[in-house]
Write an enzyme that holds these catalytic residues in place. Structure first.
Site, PDB file in Angstrom:
ATOM      1  CG  ASP A 228       6.420  47.922  14.489  1.00 41.67           C
ATOM      2  OD1 ASP A 228       6.292  46.750  14.088  1.00 41.67           O
ATOM      3  OD2 ASP A 228       7.015  48.228  15.531  1.00 41.67           O
TER       4      ASP A 228
ATOM      5  CB  SER B 274      12.350  44.961  18.630  1.00 42.65           C
ATOM      6  OG  SER B 274      12.371  44.095  17.524  1.00 42.65           O
TER       7      SER B 274
ATOM      8  CG  HIS C  89       8.127  44.120  15.378  1.00 43.10           C
ATOM      9  ND1 HIS C  89       8.257  45.455  15.089  1.00 43.10           N
ATOM     10  CD2 HIS C  89       9.276  43.777  16.014  1.00 43.10           C
ATOM     11  CE1 HIS C  89       9.425  45.897  15.528  1.00 43.10           C
ATOM     12  NE2 HIS C  89      10.063  44.884  16.082  1.00 43.10           N
TER      13      HIS C  89
END
Lengths: 180, 179
Positions: free
Chosen positions: B122, B56, B96
């Site tokens: 998210d 990701s 992230h």
């Protein structure tokens, strides 16, 4: 040194040490470099609405729309240890309920080898500029800064702010017509 | 051949040398543990080195890359930073980037994250009705990066037999090797 296995073993160990030394060399030669370049940001249009925050907490919040121009030459940042640059345009401001707010409006990935001269006009923000509450109305000071995260081949991951930011006020009234 | 060589070594060892080998093994294990715990103290993070598990954050990080984290309280969380966090009740840490922060005067901060390679933020990953992350969810901030090395950890997790085989061979090697 007389069996295939022992030769393979020493070859493997040697290549591991060479790779480790190269990786460390990549890191140490670029660890203290200054990664800043001048950036030119210009805002052409600002608009404010007040709607239910559909991206998350469903409360009525201020939603800002900014149209901007960006230009920067990122060529000096790239060297042998830069894999990519993650650029992001962030808005920073203070409100009555929160002393510091930062929102990323737009981002872009620039890989090594791609065009490094940035010259964008009339860009709309990529992400919704929702405030946590109603703090954008009549807010005198929203600062836009272009920053980047330097992703190396191996080494430190610094966050660098471009030198050149722009401050703008938001309007006192909400836009009620269905524009944008 | 390899097997005959080290069996000879074992036969030649007397009791004292055997104890020395075991002690040597113990020293190696405790030195590794000391270095790991020392890193935890210096960086302030309970997990100073993590392996990237998903795609990701591509093209910056790929599966198998190693990240060095710090989690010092004095470092404020700001947008653009790469944070490693755990969602309450889940074990797997997620790597992230911070997209939005709202910080109060007393230092309470709530923030939103998004993976570079994901189209949306998210909020779909957080718990039901959870819209923001807080400082307590953060395991650390990514400060340094080395590519590919973590593939070994992923291999060992996906194929546990491989992990036991490697550990067994290493243990055997250290115990019987005469250095």
């Amino acid at each position: 040194m007389n069996t295939v296995l022992s030769r393979a073993n020493s070859l493997f160990a040697f290549s591991l040490s060479v790779m480790a030394a190269l990786t460390f060399g990549c890191f140490i030669t670029t660890a203290f470099k200054d990664r800043r370049v001048p950036v030119d940001i210009h805002v052409s249009k600002v608009m404010l609405k007040n709607v239910d925050d559909f991206t998350g907490p469903r409360e009525r919040s201020d939603l800002g729309f900014i149209t901007f121009d960006l230009s920067a030459d990122l060529q000096p940042i790239f060297d042998w240890n830069v894999k990519q640059l993650f650029l992001y345009l962030s808005a920073e401001y203070a409100t009555k309920s929160n002393s510091l707010n930062q929102v990323v409006l737009w981002d872009k990935i620039v890989l090594r080898g791609e065009n490094t001269k940035l010259n964008l006009r009339d860009m709309k923000s990529k992400y919704f500029f929702f405030d946590d509450g109603n703090g954008l109305r009549a807010n005198k000071n929203i600062t836009l800064t272009l920053s980047w995260n330097v992703v190396p081949n191996a080494g430190i991951l610094p966050l660098v702010a471009g030198s050149g930011h722009v401050s703008l006020p938001f309007p006192d009234a909400y836009e009620t017509t269905k524009s944008y | 051949m390899l097997s005959l060589d080290f069996l000879d070594d074992v036969r030649r060892m007397n009791k004292r040398q055997l104890y020395y080998q075991v002690l040597n093994f113990g020293m190696i294990v405790s030195s590794a543990l000391m270095i790991w715990k020392g890193l935890m103290v210096v960086t302030g993070s309970e997990s100073p080195i993590v392996v990237v598990l998903s795609g990701s954050m591509e093209p910056a990080f790929h599966r198998g890359d190693l990240l060095f984290l710090t989690n010092r309280v004095e470092d404020p969380i700001r947008v653009g930073e790469i944070v490693v966090f755990r969602i309450e009740g889940r074990e797997i840490p997620i790597v992230h980037r911070v997209l939005k922060i709202h910080e109060k005067e007393n230092g309470d901060i709530k923030f939103l994250t998004k993976g570079d390679n994901n189209a949306v933020d998210d909020r779909g990953l957080y718990k039901r009705d959870q819209h923001w992350l807080e400082k307590k969810d953060v395991v650390g901030r990514a400060r340094g990066f080395v590519p590919y090395i973590g593939i070994v950890t992923i291999l060992m997790n996906d194929y546990p037999k491989f992990k036991y085989a490697v550990l067994f061979m290493l243990g055997l090697f250290v115990l019987v090797h005469r250095e």
